[in-house]
Design a protein around this motif. Structure first.
Motif, short mmCIF file in Angstrom:
data_model
loop_
_atom_site.label_atom_id
_atom_site.label_comp_id
_atom_site.label_asym_id
_atom_site.label_seq_id
_atom_site.Cartn_x
_atom_site.Cartn_y
_atom_site.Cartn_z
N SER A 41 2.28 -10.00 -3.66
CA SER A 41 1.52 -10.96 -2.85
C SER A 41 0.92 -12.08 -3.69
N HIS A 42 0.52 -11.80 -4.92
CA HIS A 42 -0.07 -12.85 -5.74
C HIS A 42 0.96 -13.92 -6.10
N GLU A 63 1.56 -15.90 -2.85
CA GLU A 63 0.46 -16.81 -2.54
C GLU A 63 0.42 -17.99 -3.52
N TRP A 64 0.76 -17.75 -4.76
CA TRP A 64 0.82 -18.83 -5.74
C TRP A 64 1.87 -19.86 -5.31
N THR A 66 2.67 -6.33 0.06
CA THR A 66 1.26 -6.64 0.25
C THR A 66 0.63 -5.64 1.20
#
Length: 94
Positions: free
Chosen positions: A15-16, A19-20, A47
Motif C-alpha cells: 500500500s505504501h 499510495e506513493w 493493504t
C-alpha cells in the motif's frame, strides 16, 4: 522499463508504494498516466485499508499474505511473470 514490463503479466505492490504512485503524479486525477505506466495489467495492492483506484485501472486490493492470493496472481499473470515491488520486503519475504 518497457521491455521489462512487457514480460510482466501482473504487478504486486504494498500500500505504501501504491499510495506513493498516486501522490507522486496525482494519478487519481490523471488516469491516463496509470494506463501509460501499467497498461491494462492487473495490479494487486496488499493493504488492510480501503484505498482509491484510478478510473479504468484494474487494481485489486488484497488483505493477507501473497501466499494466500498466489493462485489469483498466477491466473492473472497467465504465461507472463509476476512483478513484486514495494511492501518493505514483506511481500517477497518468507
Amino acid at each position: 522499463m518497457a521491455p521489462f514490463l512487457g514480460e510482466a503479466g501482473v504487478l504486486v505492490m504494498g500500500s505504501h508504494t501504491y499510495e506513493w504512485l498516486l501522490r507522486q503524479e496525482d494519478v487519481l486525477h490523471s488516469a491516463e498516466l496509470w494506463q501509460a505506466w501499467f497498461g491494462t495489467r492487473p495490479v494487486f495492492v496488499f493493504t488492510s485499508r480501503q484505498l482509491p483506484a484510478p478510473h479504468g485501472a484494474d487494481v485489486r486490493f488484497c488483505n493477507g499474505s501473497v501466499a494466500d492470493h498466489l493462485s489469483a496472481l498466477e491466473q492473472a499473470a497467465g504465461e507472463k511473470t509476476i512483478w513484486v515491488q514495494g511492501g518493505g520486503g514483506d511481500l517477497a519475504g518468507p
